[in-house]
Scaffold this motif. Structure first.
Motif, PDB file in Angstrom:
ATOM      1  N   PRO A 297       4.326  22.180   7.954  1.00  0.00           N
ATOM      2  CA  PRO A 297       4.296  21.703   7.328  1.00  0.00           C
ATOM      3  C   PRO A 297       2.340  21.636   6.470  1.00  0.00           C
ATOM      4  O   PRO A 297       2.765  21.427   5.171  1.00  0.00           O
ATOM      5  CB  PRO A 297       4.461  20.692   7.216  1.00  0.00           C
ATOM      6  CG  PRO A 297       4.087  20.249   8.634  1.00  0.00           C
ATOM      7  CD  PRO A 297       4.259  20.662   9.381  1.00  0.00           C
ATOM      8  N   GLU A 298       1.430  21.358   7.546  1.00  0.00           N
ATOM      9  CA  GLU A 298       0.366  21.816   6.748  1.00  0.00           C
ATOM     10  C   GLU A 298       0.309  22.663   5.698  1.00  0.00           C
ATOM     11  O   GLU A 298       0.194  23.794   5.751  1.00  0.00           O
ATOM     12  CB  GLU A 298      -1.273  21.726   7.542  1.00  0.00           C
ATOM     13  CG  GLU A 298      -0.857  20.168   8.493  1.00  0.00           C
ATOM     14  CD  GLU A 298      -0.351  18.251   7.559  1.00  0.00           C
ATOM     15  OE1 GLU A 298      -1.339  18.569   6.919  1.00  0.00           O
ATOM     16  OE2 GLU A 298      -0.424  17.991   8.461  1.00  0.00           O
TER      17      GLU A 298
ATOM     18  N   ARG B 119      -5.407  21.775  16.325  1.00  0.00           N
ATOM     19  CA  ARG B 119      -4.570  21.468  16.107  1.00  0.00           C
ATOM     20  C   ARG B 119      -3.874  22.365  15.313  1.00  0.00           C
ATOM     21  O   ARG B 119      -2.743  22.545  15.427  1.00  0.00           O
ATOM     22  CB  ARG B 119      -4.976  20.343  14.509  1.00  0.00           C
ATOM     23  CG  ARG B 119      -3.231  19.346  13.828  1.00  0.00           C
ATOM     24  CD  ARG B 119      -2.644  18.784  14.526  1.00  0.00           C
ATOM     25  NE  ARG B 119      -1.354  18.790  14.053  1.00  0.00           N
ATOM     26  CZ  ARG B 119      -0.774  18.131  13.030  1.00  0.00           C
ATOM     27  NH1 ARG B 119      -2.324  17.297  12.487  1.00  0.00           N
ATOM     28  NH2 ARG B 119       0.056  18.050  12.270  1.00  0.00           N
ATOM     29  N   ARG B 120      -4.665  23.152  14.377  1.00  0.00           N
ATOM     30  CA  ARG B 120      -3.619  24.378  13.374  1.00  0.00           C
ATOM     31  C   ARG B 120      -3.620  25.437  14.922  1.00  0.00           C
ATOM     32  O   ARG B 120      -2.866  26.182  13.948  1.00  0.00           O
ATOM     33  CB  ARG B 120      -5.185  25.094  12.470  1.00  0.00           C
ATOM     34  CG  ARG B 120      -5.554  23.444  11.524  1.00  0.00           C
ATOM     35  CD  ARG B 120      -4.191  23.298  10.933  1.00  0.00           C
ATOM     36  NE  ARG B 120      -5.085  22.033  10.341  1.00  0.00           N
ATOM     37  CZ  ARG B 120      -4.367  21.579   8.801  1.00  0.00           C
ATOM     38  NH1 ARG B 120      -3.141  22.922   8.622  1.00  0.00           N
ATOM     39  NH2 ARG B 120      -4.501  21.202   8.342  1.00  0.00           N
TER      40      ARG B 120
ATOM     41  N   ASP C 164      -5.691  16.558  20.176  1.00  0.00           N
ATOM     42  CA  ASP C 164      -6.124  15.151  20.969  1.00  0.00           C
ATOM     43  C   ASP C 164      -6.622  15.943  22.425  1.00  0.00           C
ATOM     44  O   ASP C 164      -8.387  14.954  22.632  1.00  0.00           O
ATOM     45  CB  ASP C 164      -5.882  14.000  21.168  1.00  0.00           C
ATOM     46  CG  ASP C 164      -5.846  12.577  19.605  1.00  0.00           C
ATOM     47  OD1 ASP C 164      -6.277  14.078  18.388  1.00  0.00           O
ATOM     48  OD2 ASP C 164      -5.455  11.553  19.512  1.00  0.00           O
ATOM     49  N   ASP C 165      -5.932  15.904  23.102  1.00  0.00           N
ATOM     50  CA  ASP C 165      -6.673  16.494  24.484  1.00  0.00           C
ATOM     51  C   ASP C 165      -7.727  18.013  24.824  1.00  0.00           C
ATOM     52  O   ASP C 165      -8.524  17.156  25.172  1.00  0.00           O
ATOM     53  CB  ASP C 165      -5.542  17.521  25.051  1.00  0.00           C
ATOM     54  CG  ASP C 165      -4.706  15.794  25.681  1.00  0.00           C
ATOM     55  OD1 ASP C 165      -4.422  14.693  25.652  1.00  0.00           O
ATOM     56  OD2 ASP C 165      -3.073  16.246  26.064  1.00  0.00           O
TER      57      ASP C 165
ATOM     58  N   SER D 186     -16.358  16.599  15.713  1.00  0.00           N
ATOM     59  CA  SER D 186     -14.712  16.170  16.076  1.00  0.00           C
ATOM     60  C   SER D 186     -13.911  16.448  15.242  1.00  0.00           C
ATOM     61  O   SER D 186     -12.469  16.567  15.378  1.00  0.00           O
ATOM     62  CB  SER D 186     -14.854  14.450  17.044  1.00  0.00           C
ATOM     63  OG  SER D 186     -14.649  13.348  16.427  1.00  0.00           O
ATOM     64  N   PRO D 187     -14.011  16.313  13.764  1.00  0.00           N
ATOM     65  CA  PRO D 187     -12.733  16.711  13.040  1.00  0.00           C
ATOM     66  C   PRO D 187     -12.772  17.917  12.814  1.00  0.00           C
ATOM     67  O   PRO D 187     -11.668  18.674  12.921  1.00  0.00           O
ATOM     68  CB  PRO D 187     -13.387  15.545  11.960  1.00  0.00           C
ATOM     69  CG  PRO D 187     -14.220  14.433  12.183  1.00  0.00           C
ATOM     70  CD  PRO D 187     -14.572  15.066  13.022  1.00  0.00           C
ATOM     71  N   LEU D 188     -13.690  18.770  13.024  1.00  0.00           N
ATOM     72  CA  LEU D 188     -13.338  19.839  13.270  1.00  0.00           C
ATOM     73  C   LEU D 188     -12.865  20.507  13.812  1.00  0.00           C
ATOM     74  O   LEU D 188     -11.910  21.264  13.789  1.00  0.00           O
ATOM     75  CB  LEU D 188     -14.942  20.718  12.473  1.00  0.00           C
ATOM     76  CG  LEU D 188     -14.520  22.234  12.879  1.00  0.00           C
ATOM     77  CD1 LEU D 188     -13.798  22.462  11.940  1.00  0.00           C
ATOM     78  CD2 LEU D 188     -16.105  22.787  12.790  1.00  0.00           C
TER      79      LEU D 188
ATOM     80  N   PRO E  67      -0.337  17.808  18.080  1.00  0.00           N
ATOM     81  CA  PRO E  67      -1.448  16.894  17.633  1.00  0.00           C
ATOM     82  C   PRO E  67      -1.961  15.858  18.863  1.00  0.00           C
ATOM     83  O   PRO E  67      -3.115  16.194  18.959  1.00  0.00           O
ATOM     84  CB  PRO E  67      -0.667  14.995  17.097  1.00  0.00           C
ATOM     85  CG  PRO E  67       0.566  16.282  16.049  1.00  0.00           C
ATOM     86  CD  PRO E  67       1.142  17.191  17.080  1.00  0.00           C
ATOM     87  N   ALA E  68      -0.764  16.311  19.973  1.00  0.00           N
ATOM     88  CA  ALA E  68      -1.146  15.272  21.083  1.00  0.00           C
ATOM     89  C   ALA E  68      -2.684  16.491  21.531  1.00  0.00           C
ATOM     90  O   ALA E  68      -2.886  15.857  22.070  1.00  0.00           O
ATOM     91  CB  ALA E  68       0.328  15.443  22.295  1.00  0.00           C
TER      92      ALA E  68
ATOM     93  N   HIS F 274     -11.176  19.115  15.581  1.00  0.00           N
ATOM     94  CA  HIS F 274      -9.428  18.514  16.677  1.00  0.00           C
ATOM     95  C   HIS F 274      -8.469  19.352  15.334  1.00  0.00           C
ATOM     96  O   HIS F 274      -7.760  19.471  15.720  1.00  0.00           O
ATOM     97  CB  HIS F 274      -9.290  17.234  16.066  1.00  0.00           C
ATOM     98  CG  HIS F 274      -7.778  16.706  15.807  1.00  0.00           C
ATOM     99  ND1 HIS F 274      -6.926  16.630  15.208  1.00  0.00           N
ATOM    100  CD2 HIS F 274      -7.222  16.234  17.187  1.00  0.00           C
ATOM    101  CE1 HIS F 274      -5.798  15.576  15.109  1.00  0.00           C
ATOM    102  NE2 HIS F 274      -6.027  15.653  16.371  1.00  0.00           N
ATOM    103  N   THR F 275      -9.297  19.886  14.432  1.00  0.00           N
ATOM    104  CA  THR F 275      -8.437  20.442  12.993  1.00  0.00           C
ATOM    105  C   THR F 275      -8.587  22.052  14.072  1.00  0.00           C
ATOM    106  O   THR F 275      -7.074  22.028  13.222  1.00  0.00           O
ATOM    107  CB  THR F 275      -9.368  20.245  11.618  1.00  0.00           C
ATOM    108  OG1 THR F 275      -9.574  19.217  11.268  1.00  0.00           O
ATOM    109  CG2 THR F 275      -8.290  21.369  10.958  1.00  0.00           C
TER     110      THR F 275
ATOM    111  N   THR G  53      -9.705  17.843  22.259  1.00  0.00           N
ATOM    112  CA  THR G  53     -11.031  17.003  21.573  1.00  0.00           C
ATOM    113  C   THR G  53     -11.718  16.595  22.958  1.00  0.00           C
ATOM    114  O   THR G  53     -12.668  16.661  22.859  1.00  0.00           O
ATOM    115  CB  THR G  53     -10.511  17.130  20.177  1.00  0.00           C
ATOM    116  OG1 THR G  53     -10.043  17.657  19.005  1.00  0.00           O
ATOM    117  CG2 THR G  53     -11.636  16.273  19.844  1.00  0.00           C
ATOM    118  N   GLN G  54     -10.930  15.899  22.661  1.00  0.00           N
ATOM    119  CA  GLN G  54     -11.557  15.468  24.204  1.00  0.00           C
ATOM    120  C   GLN G  54     -11.952  16.837  25.849  1.00  0.00           C
ATOM    121  O   GLN G  54     -12.905  16.099  25.942  1.00  0.00           O
ATOM    122  CB  GLN G  54     -10.128  14.546  25.247  1.00  0.00           C
ATOM    123  CG  GLN G  54     -10.714  14.016  26.369  1.00  0.00           C
ATOM    124  CD  GLN G  54      -9.980  12.335  26.752  1.00  0.00           C
ATOM    125  OE1 GLN G  54      -9.202  12.229  26.091  1.00  0.00           O
ATOM    126  NE2 GLN G  54      -9.798  12.804  28.049  1.00  0.00           N
TER     127      GLN G  54
END
Lengths: 268, 191
Positions: free
Chosen positions: B112-113, B42-43, B52-53, B34-36, B48-49, B38-39, B55-56
């Motif tokens: 900004p990441e 996200r990118r 998360d959606d 999930s971290p991968l 972020p929200a 999500h990342t 990822t779910q």
């Protein structure tokens, strides 16, 4: 200029030396460079050891409610109710009540509150629907938990807050919220914070900050979308009027991460 | 085979238990990937929200489509990465009618990441997608590429070691790399 043949491009992608002419052409020819880039990407992906330990640190885990949403949507069993990413992210008590002081109810599935319209945790109020469990939890919580105090305060508009603030999203966040300072009977002041969703990548921490942002006081960690925090006696709220909820990474650094989710200024 | 493991902790038995409907395999997949997921989301989505959606959504799809997962042909991590790229594409499509809003958000709030985060996540996704692909190349292609990748042999050294004509080795390398490349591109084309 003659293009590099596919075999030469493949060997170059593997890192073989094919002489200065090939290297010069690759630098000068966008078509060959593009083909090379695609092959090189495959080599990098397939070749071991080029990225040992591929920075798990560079990856950002999803929010703590995501698993609850999956669990609920798929109707998974209670055995896998806990967030597989570990309890450190969702420090107990996850949903016993909106305060950090209430003990967690002894039920396997914490009730994920509606984060926003997107999550739809269908079984979110599962533990509420089990009266036996709920009663046991309530009894175990000795009835007069801070959570119930909060509920009573919430439903009793007669309590006039000393000060309150509308919390607005900061930077790329979209959460909003409210904060208010209440005085309990013994003169202790309490800051209640509520946000409409938890947007923290790590965890939420609540701060009071001076107007020029030069000084700040941490009031504590907020594990859900609401929390109640004791304000230190003697702290002059006029000097620390800014309520700030930050997103803190699990890095052990006690300082403000400088990533604020919502912020507002207390006014009486 | 060990050097090909993109995720050493991923137990191949979990492919089987996942396919058999074991919920703990899904939880373990979530823990590891999930971290991968999500990342990557996200990118790509810069929200972020929304990440998360996605990822779910990914893990819901992963579970609901498990009957289409064949552990003999694919590994669960690659399956998850493929579904992730599809789900991200769907999220972009869903917001296409909001293009102006998205463009405005992108222009006003550049992520900004550091770019290295994106590189690392994409590289890890690529690696997971190609995990095990060398085994599917057949022989002698698999052996040729392993000598090139693991032992850093040049094509002429491989030619000598395997006693194959130089032209044959070069031809196998070209076709094999092209196949690996298209594996990444096919996947990307769906996203």
């Amino acid at each position: 200029m003659q293009h590099l043949d596919p075999e030469s491009l493949s060997l170059l992608a593997l890192g073989e030396e094919l002489g200065d002419d090939a290297a010069a052409h690759l630098r000068a020819c966008p078509d060959c460079a593009e083909d090379y880039a695609g092959l090189r990407r495959a080599v990098v992906a397939a070749k071991p050891g080029m990225d040992a330990g591929l920075e798990a640190a560079a990856l950002e885990p999803p929010g703590p409610r995501v698993w609850a949403g999956i669990h609920s949507a798929l109707g998974l069993s209670d055995d896998v109710a806990a967030d597989p990413l570990g309890p450190s992210r969702t420090q107990a008590p996850p949903a016993a009540g909106p305060t950090t002081a209430a003990p967690p109810p002894p039920v396997p599935l914490p009730a994920p509150e509606e984060r926003d319209g997107r999550n739809r945790p269908r079984g979110g109020a599962g533990w509420m629907r089990r009266p036996g469990v709920w009663l046991a939890a309530a009894a175990a919580a000795a009835l007069l938990t801070a959570g119930i105090v909060w509920s009573a305060q919430q439903s009793r508009p007669a309590v006039t807050p000393l000060a309150q603030a509308e919390l607005a999203p900061v930077d790329r966040h979209s959460a909003t919220g409210v904060a208010r300072v209440l005085e309990t009977g013994d003169g202790q002041r309490t800051l209640e914070v509520r946000v409409d969703k938890n947007e923290a990548r790590g965890y939420q921490e609540v701060w009071l900050i001076a107007p020029d942002l030069s000084r700040l006081v941490s009031l504590g960690v907020m594990t859900s979308d609401a929390g109640s925090f004791a304000v230190p006696a003697g702290l002059d709220l006029a000097k620390y009027p800014i309520v700030d909820v930050s997103d803190e990474p699990m890095d052990g650094n006690p300082a403000h991460s400088s990533v604020s989710i919502v912020r507002g200024t207390l006014a009486s | 085979m060990a050097p090909f493991e993109a995720s050493p902790a991923w137990d191949a038995d979990l492919n089987e238990s996942f396919a058999a409907g074991d919920e703990t395999a899904l939880a373990e997949a979530y823990r590891q990937f999930s971290p991968l997921v999500h990342t990557l989301a996200r990118r790509s989505l810069r929200d972020p929200a929304a990440a998360d959606d996605v990822t779910q959504e990914v893990f819901i799809r992963v579970w609901r489509s498990r009957s289409a997962f064949d552990p003999a042909r694919a590994r669960l991590p690659a399956w998850i990465v493929g579904i992730t790229r599809n789900a991200i594409a769907d999220a972009h499509a869903a917001s296409a009618h909001e293009t102006r809003r998205v463009l405005a958000a992108v222009e006003s709030a550049p992520d900004p990441e550091p770019a290295t985060g994106q590189t690392a996540a994409e590289a890890l996704a690529d690696r997971i997608l190609l995990d095990g692909e060398l085994e599917k190349l057949g022989e002698p292609q698999g052996s040729i590429l392993k000598l090139a990748f693991y032992d850093d042999l040049t094509h002429s050294q491989i030619s000598q070691k395997l006693n194959l004509p130089l032209g044959t080795v070069k031809s196998h390398i070209r076709r094999s790399l092209s196949q690996l490349k298209s594996r990444l591109e096919v996947d990307r084309a769906t996203s």
